[in-house]
Structure formats: structure tokens, C-alpha cells
Design an enzyme around this catalytic site. Structure first.
Site, PDB file in Angstrom:
ATOM      1  N   ASP A 415      23.940  38.141  -1.698  1.00 61.72           N
ATOM      2  CA  ASP A 415      24.642  37.204  -1.893  1.00 61.72           C
ATOM      3  C   ASP A 415      23.492  35.995  -2.283  1.00 61.72           C
ATOM      4  O   ASP A 415      22.570  35.832  -1.849  1.00 61.72           O
ATOM      5  CB  ASP A 415      25.544  36.860  -1.201  1.00 61.72           C
ATOM      6  CG  ASP A 415      26.981  35.834  -1.924  1.00 61.72           C
ATOM      7  OD1 ASP A 415      26.722  35.792  -3.010  1.00 61.72           O
ATOM      8  OD2 ASP A 415      27.925  35.773  -1.315  1.00 61.72           O
ATOM      9  N   GLU A 418      20.701  31.822  -6.529  1.00 61.17           N
ATOM     10  CA  GLU A 418      20.878  31.388  -7.890  1.00 61.17           C
ATOM     11  C   GLU A 418      20.555  29.663  -7.656  1.00 61.17           C
ATOM     12  O   GLU A 418      19.824  29.253  -8.728  1.00 61.17           O
ATOM     13  CB  GLU A 418      22.142  31.276  -8.513  1.00 61.17           C
ATOM     14  CG  GLU A 418      22.862  32.549  -8.608  1.00 61.17           C
ATOM     15  CD  GLU A 418      23.656  33.137  -7.362  1.00 61.17           C
ATOM     16  OE1 GLU A 418      24.228  34.200  -7.602  1.00 61.17           O
ATOM     17  OE2 GLU A 418      23.775  32.370  -6.466  1.00 61.17           O
ATOM     18  N   ASP A 481      32.512  35.032  -8.119  1.00 63.50           N
ATOM     19  CA  ASP A 481      33.521  34.860  -7.536  1.00 63.50           C
ATOM     20  C   ASP A 481      34.635  34.492  -8.630  1.00 63.50           C
ATOM     21  O   ASP A 481      34.742  33.441  -9.306  1.00 63.50           O
ATOM     22  CB  ASP A 481      33.331  33.387  -7.086  1.00 63.50           C
ATOM     23  CG  ASP A 481      32.549  33.481  -5.842  1.00 63.50           C
ATOM     24  OD1 ASP A 481      32.528  34.606  -5.325  1.00 63.50           O
ATOM     25  OD2 ASP A 481      32.084  32.441  -5.353  1.00 63.50           O
TER      26      ASP A 481
END
Length: 777
Positions: A415, A418, A481
Site C-alpha cells: 500500500d 504516493e 479507495d
């Protein structure tokens, strides 16, 4: 970034210097360099006090031309750089005379007239692709002394632009301004987790801008007949990529930047997670897993999200023993149930974690220019970020992962990656602005390499959120998401199709939506979509995603489509092998398969699995779906109904159905196992033949999921006779095989086979696995 003020003017804060003619050309056996002044040079004084733009053309691969544009070459270049694959020995043809200069690679040609104003044109087999026209190239100076280099490539009438990563905005990118800058922005804005500086058009070419930093694209947005791309600095580097069709263009692009790895067959099964902020322990996990088994819901991967670690300790890679007192034994108990295990990780180290002190003392964390560890309180208090440019830091991080793999973990959800700061100093001196996007490549590579090292080549699989160009080498990626709405379900599909047209082979999404909790209706529709996607995961934020939390019918729907996917695995895995070899996505935008049908140019609510199966998810609580079929004969896989294409359809489907259609001339491998994804696809193979036309040949290749041994069935039709024969290294195993003639209404005469009725026609089973079978109607 826009520099123009309408058609005629330049924005007052910028000055643009463009080459207006070719003053000179220089050739070597591998390159052509053009020198363009910003004004005609009519006498010797003209060369004084003037800039000069240098444009170098070369070719790293057949049908790929590199364009490098320089103003001042003396500026120090600092990495990182994309890793590119080249073939320096392929044939080139370079010509230069008083009238024209050109470079030809394969069927792709770049040419420029020397007796006319600057106009660099690209064609494929003589067919015009695009061009950088008069004043398209520009060296830009801003009022604040920042400089940029841009180019503008022409767009033709009806030309549509796709790709640029996983983008949730309109599927066709015309009219959009796109900055290649990774952000954690969800799925409902112009921001993207996976920004890829590559686009492809329905005219049959692609453009890859070879800069890991921010590349600013104006796609028919500043100049409506052009795609402009620009970077800050003194240099611009891009590749014009040709091919006979969009598939070849994608293949050439992924040859340059890397083919997708082939995920192991087990990853194509159903994944279930703990969800994000839910309360769970081993009892909760076991209840879900046993509940799936009790309801005959095939489950193959269980994922532990963030809270497998203690709060405020992310990531220290240590199980929270208050909740999981014996994690290794727990994992073994779960694996005894036939499950693979995935755990959540990220590259951020919370200050409270013991790893923070280790990282600080070892110099493993990103630092500020003054030598302090870079920290902030978003996500985890005082967290630092692993510096993957430091080999020692990579080994330190990898050692933590190896311990987990030894414990029983099979995969990692990588995950984040970014929110990478630019006010930092890297161990190897990398440019922090270039590293912002590139960081994810280093992060995912370290994790992927650990899995390959520990589990073997071909057994590594991630569940990754962030990516840059080349990230397709470390699958699988998922869409981030999304929200529990039909709108978000549709935007997720747009993002996945865009990513597929950016070189990525495998993609997934959170069934039912991540944010909020979906209605039972949406969950069931999303389950059908999710189980007919590359990879299939039940995941959410604040609530569990097991189907009985919604209603009893949701259990039935999930069971039906999970079993359907298992039966389709011989074909899906064949398509996955093709993805790894050819660089094509498993889930394909319609334009990729039907580029000659202009109706397909804009379609983003349906897709192909490989080249033969069409899927049209249902995005409406009414159960009504509209979809388009190109001009062929199509068969509904689930009902056997035949329809003619070249038109739109509007249908109502209950929850146990979805438009799933097979195109004509397809030989579709269908498995006989429906409770797991990883079984011997070459054993007892059943091949469904759909509308084979006279004179046509249908071929189906089936691969063993572990050995990759191949069994190929070839069926040829001549008049009323079908000839079927097997070949390949798996054929020698003596496995039986059969052909189902979809829609056959009469019993044919058969040599070397036996005939039996089938719910969708007739089945012919070969008497001998290695024999050719002749079928006469």
C-alpha cells in the site's frame, strides 16, 4: 501546463523559443541529429547571439523512434532513470540530403524537409501517424527563471487518446490536462495513484515520455488538435512507438519498459480481507473463513489489513500479540485450510516502532537537507520513509519481509508509496522530484524480489496501489479507495481500462467499494464484475465484506460467480500467459480488440477478457444494462442464446446473470473444476467451439498452472467437416479432452470420438488423447 494564450499569443509570463528550420543535420550509423535555430539564418551574422535547438533521433527497438530535444546540454543530469530494454543491433535506415533527412526503424519513419519550415513527421508504412509541426517544439522561459521544454504532436480528426495511467476521469483523454504526479487521491478525482507518461491513440501509435518526474500533458486542451507534453529543465526525451495495430504498439511499449510478470494461478481465486478499521482477531478471521466454507464459497487467499500490527507501530512487521498471541501457528492453521496468506505493508516507519530507531541509526530513512530524518504526522505519528536508494536499507527492509514469508506469508499488499516528499536528500543523490513518482518502482521491486527469492520465480505476487512506468513488471495492482456507489464502480472500471492501455496486464478493485458500506444490490452487481475481473478481492474500510452481512442471495451470487471464474480459469490463465509474453492487458478496452469499429472508440462500461469474452457489468439498481456488440455472431455464455452484432442491446438481468458473450470463431477452454483456480487445466480439458466459419481455424492453448506445459487444440472447418487435433508438450500426458459444439442441433458423424448430448449442444470426446478427430455435420 499551458503556455499559450489562445491561437496567436503566448501567456505574458512566458517566452517560447522554437526551431523554425533545419539549419544542419548530422548522421551516424545509429542516429540523426537536427539543428534548428529560432530564425532563418540568412548570413553569417545570423548565428550570433541566438539559441539553437538540437533534436536527436535514434531507435532503441524496431518500430520505436526516440526523440531527444536539447537546449543547454551541459546541465548535470541526475537520476533516477527508467530502466529500458534496447536492441542496438536492429536495422536502421538513415538518410540525409539537401531536401530531406529521415530515420527509419522497421516500418516506422521520422522525416523532416530541409527546404521548408520545421515539420518533423512520423509515418508507419507510409501512413501518417502524427507530426511535430512548425513551432511545436519549444524551449520555454518563465518570468521566475524556470525553464521548460515542450513538444506538440498533431491529433487528426476523430483521433482519441487513451492511457496516461490509471485515470478515473473520462476514458478518452481528449480535453484533459494531466500531470504525471502520483497522489493518494481516491478514485473520484483527476488525481491518480498510478501515473504513467505514456499514451496511445486509436490512430495506431503510442508516445512514451521518458521522464520519471512530473510530465505535464495538455491533451487537446490547450491546442485542440494537439497533444502537448512538457517537463521542467533543458531537455525533453520521448519515444514514438508504432505497430500494425494497438496490440503491437502496446507490445512494443512493454518490450521497451518491461513485460508484466505472470502471477501464480492461485492469485486468480477469491481474496477475502479483514477490512481496514474493523475489529478482528483470530476468532473473527476463522469465523469468516469457516463461514465461507460452510456456505460452499470457494476462498483462496486471506488478507490481513493494517491492524495485524499494533496501532502507532506501522510498519514494524511484528504481529500484535495482544490479538494474535501465536501468529505462526495461526497462519499454519489457516494454511491447513488450503489458503494463501497476504499481509498489508507500507514503506513508512512510525516513530513509535522499534524500526524507527534502527532506521535512523542506520541511515535507512529519507533525510532533510540538514541531515535530520524527514518526518511528519500524517498517517502515522512522526513517521519516516525508507530510502530505497540505499542498498543497506533495502536489505534491512527485505529481511523483515523474509521473516514473514518464513512464517507463512505468501503475498504482500504494498500500500501507499504516493506521498513521497521532495524536500529530502536521497542516499544515492537522486533528484527528489524525479524520485516522487519513481519511488514506488524501488519499493515494489524490493518486495517482489523477496517473494521470488523465497517462493521461486513465477510464485511472486503483490497487491500494489502505486506505480510508475515499468511497474507492470510487479503485478498485481488494484484501484485504490473507491466508494460504495455505482458511480464509483464505473469510475473504477475506467481506471482499470486506462491502466491496461498503459502497459499493465493485471488489475483489481475492491468488490462492493472501499469507503462506506454498499447496499445488497450494489454488492451483488459488483461481485459479478469483480469475479469477471483479472483479480478478485472482497475488501472495505469500516465493515466486513462477507456476503451474509448483506443478504442470503448475496451468498448465492458470490458462489455462482466464484465458481464460474474457476471454470473459466483455463482460458483466463491462457490470457494471463499472453499478457506476460505480449504485454497485453487481461481486461481489454473494446478499442484494443476492435480498433476498426469506431463505435468502440469511446466504450468504457464494457470490456473484453482476452480476445474472446465480452463482459458488460450492470451499473444500475434496475438491473438494466446497455452494451454494444461489434459486427460478429455472439453467444451468451450462460444461456447459449445467439445474437448478431453491429448494434446496441438493452437487457434486464437478475443477480445471477450478467452479459457475458463469446465472439464467433472462438475455441474456449473451460475447466471441469469449480472450487479452486489452480488445478491442472490440461487434464480433462473441455473446449467450447462457437460459430466457426467455413475456411477458418480456431486455436486454444491451455497451460499447466505450475509447469506451464502446453496443450494446444486446433480446429479447422472445411465445409461441413471439422478437423480437431491436439499438440504441445502437455498432449503427451494422455489427458482426455472433448469439444462442445455450441448450438449444434443435430448429431454429427465422428471419427475417433464419441458423441453425447450437452445442455448447449453436443459434446465429442476423443477416443484417444493424441488422436485427431473428424466431425461431419
Amino acid at each position: 501546463m499551458k503556455f499559450s494564450d489562445g491561437q496567436w499569443m503566448t501567456r505574458k509570463e512566458y517566452q517560447i523559443i522554437s526551431p523554425v528550420e533545419v539549419h544542419d543535420a548530422y548522421t551516424t550509423d545509429r542516429s540523426l541529429t537536427l539543428f534548428g535555430p529560432p530564425k532563418p539564418i540568412i548570413d553569417r551574422a545570423g548565428e550570433l547571439d541566438t539559441p539553437l535547438i538540437e533534436v536527436k533521433l535514434s531507435s532503441p527497438l524496431k518500430d520505436v523512434i526516440r526523440v531527444q530535444i536539447y537546449h543547454h546540454k551541459g546541465k548535470k543530469q541526475v537520476g533516477p532513470y527508467f530502466s529500458l530494454n534496447t536492441d542496438e543491433g536492429h536495422a536502421l535506415q538513415i538518410e540525409s540530403n539537401k531536401l530531406e533527412a529521415s530515420l527509419t526503424s522497421g516500418n516506422l519513419r521520422a522525416s523532416i524537409r530541409r527546404d521548408q519550415p520545421w515539420h518533423l513527421a512520423f509515418d508507419y508504412k507510409g501512413r501518417k501517424l502524427t507530426s511535430s509541426g512548425f513551432k511545436g517544439i519549444g524551449y520555454v522561459i518563465s518570468d521566475n527563471a524556470a525553464t521548460y521544454v515542450r513538444d506538440q504532436l498533431d491529433l487528426g480528426v476523430g483521433e482519441s487518446v487513451y492511457g496516461l495511467g490509471e485515470r478515473f476521469t473520462s476514458f478518452v483523454k481528449n480535453g484533459q490536462s494531466v500531470d504525471i504526479w502520483n497522489r493518494d487521491g481516491g478514485t473520484n478525482s483527476e488525481q491518480s495513484y498510478k501515473n504513467i507518461p505514456f499514451y496511445i491513440t486509436n490512430k495506431g501509435y503510442g508516445v512514451f515520455v521518458n521522464h520519471p518526474e512530473n510530465v505535464s500533458f495538455e491533451v487537446a486542451s490547450e491546442k485542440v488538435s494537439k497533444v502537448q507534453f512538457s517537463v521542467e529543465g533543458e531537455y525533453l526525451d520521448y519515444f514514438l512507438i508504432g505497430g500494425a495495430n494497438l496490440k503491437e504498439v502496446l507490445g512494443n511499449y512493454t518490450t521497451l519498459t518491461g513485460k508484466p510478470a505472470l502471477p501464480p494461478a492461485w492469485t486468480f481465486g477469491l481474496w477475502l480481507t479483514t477490512s481496514f478499521t474493523t475489529n478482528y482477531d483470530e476468532s473473527t478471521v476463522t469465523s469468516f473463513i469457516d463461514g465461507m466454507a460452510e456456505r460452499e464459497l470457494p476462498l483462496h487467499v486471506f488478507h490481513f489489513d493494517c491492524f495485524w500490527m499494533r496501532e502507532f507501530h506501522w510498519c514494524d512487521f511484528e504481529w500484535d500479540t495482544r490479538i494474535f498471541p501465536e501468529p505462526e501457528k495461526m497462519l499454519q492453521r489457516l494454511k491447513n485450510k488450503g489458503l494463501k496468506i497476504c499481509v498489508w505493508i507500507n514503506p513508512y516507519i512510525a516513530q513509535r516502532s522499534p524500526m524507527f530507531e534502527e532506521g535512523m541509526q542506520g541511515g535507512y530513512l529519507l533525510q532533510r537537507p540538514n541531515g535530520d530524518v524527514w518526518q511528519w504526522d500524517m498517517w502515522q505519528p512522526g513517521m519516516g520513509i525508507v530510502d530505497f536508494t540505499n542498498p543497506a536499507a533495502c536489505e534491512w527492509y527485505a529481511a523483515k519481509l523474509r521473516k514473514l514469508v518464513d512464517m507463512g506469508v505468501d503475498s504482500f499488499k504494498t500500500d501507499f508509496g504516493e506521498r513521497i516528499p521532495t524536500d529530502v536528500v536521497y542516499y544515492d543523490g537522486s533528484d527528489p522530484f524525479k524520485m516522487h513518482n519513481y519511488y514506488t518502482q524501488l519499493y515494489n521491486k524490493v518486495v517482489f524480489d523477496v517473494l521470488e527469492e523465497k517462493l521461486g520465480k513465477g510464485e511472486a505476487a503483490l497487491f500494489a496501489r502505486s506505480a510508475t512506468a515499468g511497474g507492470q513488471q510487479f503485478p498485481v495492482h488494484w484501484g485504490g479507495d473507491c466508494t460504495a456507489t455505482y458511480e464509483s464502480m464505473a469510475e473504477s472500471l475506467r481506471g482499470g481500462l486506462s491502466l491496461g492501455l498503459s502497459g499493465f496486464g493485471f488489475w483489481s478493485h475492491d468488490i462492493g467499494g472501499f469507503e462506506s458500506t454498499s447496499s445488497a444490490d450494489l454488492y451483488k452487481r459488483w461481485a459479478a464484475f469483480g469475479l469477471l475481473s483479472s483479480h478478485s478481492r472482497l475488501h472495505g474500510s469500516r465493515s466486513y465484506r462477507v456476503p451474509w452481512m448483506y443478504d442470503d442471495e448475496a451468498v448465492d451470487v458470490l458462489r455462482f460467480f466464484t465458481k464460474l471464474k474457476s471454470r473459466l480459469m483455463p482460458y483466463i490463465f491462457q490470457t494471463a500467459v499472453d499478457a506476460s509474453k505480449l504485454g497485453l492487458p487481461l481486461m481489454r478496452a473494446m478499442v484494443l480488440e476492435f480498433g476498426s469499429d469506431p463505435t468502440c472508440d469511446n466504450l468504457d462500461r464494457q470490456y473484453m477478457i482476452g480476445e474472446s469474452l465480452l463482459v458488460a457489468p450492470i451499473f444500475d439498481e434496475s438491473g438494466i444494462v446497455s452494451y454494444y456488440l461489434p459486427a460478429e455472431t455472439w453467444t451468451h455464455f450462460l444461456t447459449g442464446e445467439k445474437v448478431e452484432g453491429n448494434r446496441w442491446f438493452k437487457e434486464h438481468h437478475d443477480y445471477m446473470s450478467i452479459p457475458l458473450l463469446v465472439r464467433s470463431n472462438t475455441l474456449l477452454a473451460v475447466g471441469t473444476v469449480d472450487d479452486k483456480p489452480d488445478y491442472d487445466y490440461t487434464a480433462n480439458s473441455e473446449f467450447h467451439l462457437f460459430e466457426l466459419e467455413d475456411g477458418r481455424v480456431a486455436v486454444s492453448r491451455v497451460y499447466h498452472p505450475t509447469t506451464k506445459a502446453e496443450l494446444t487444440l486446433t480446429v479447422t472447418r472445411n465445409g461441413n467437416v471439422l478437423q480437431a487435433a491436439v499438440s504441445g508438450d502437455a498432449a503427451a500426458g494422455g489427458h482426455s479432452w472433448s469439444i462442445v459444439l455450441r448450438g449444434a442441433s443435430s448429431t454429427p458423424q465422428v471419427e475417433n470420438g464419441t458423441v453425447a448430448s450437452h445442455e448447449f449442444g453436443v459434446r465429442i470426446t476423443a477416443d484417444n488423447a493424441s488422436s485427431a478427430v473428424s466431425i461431419t455435420f
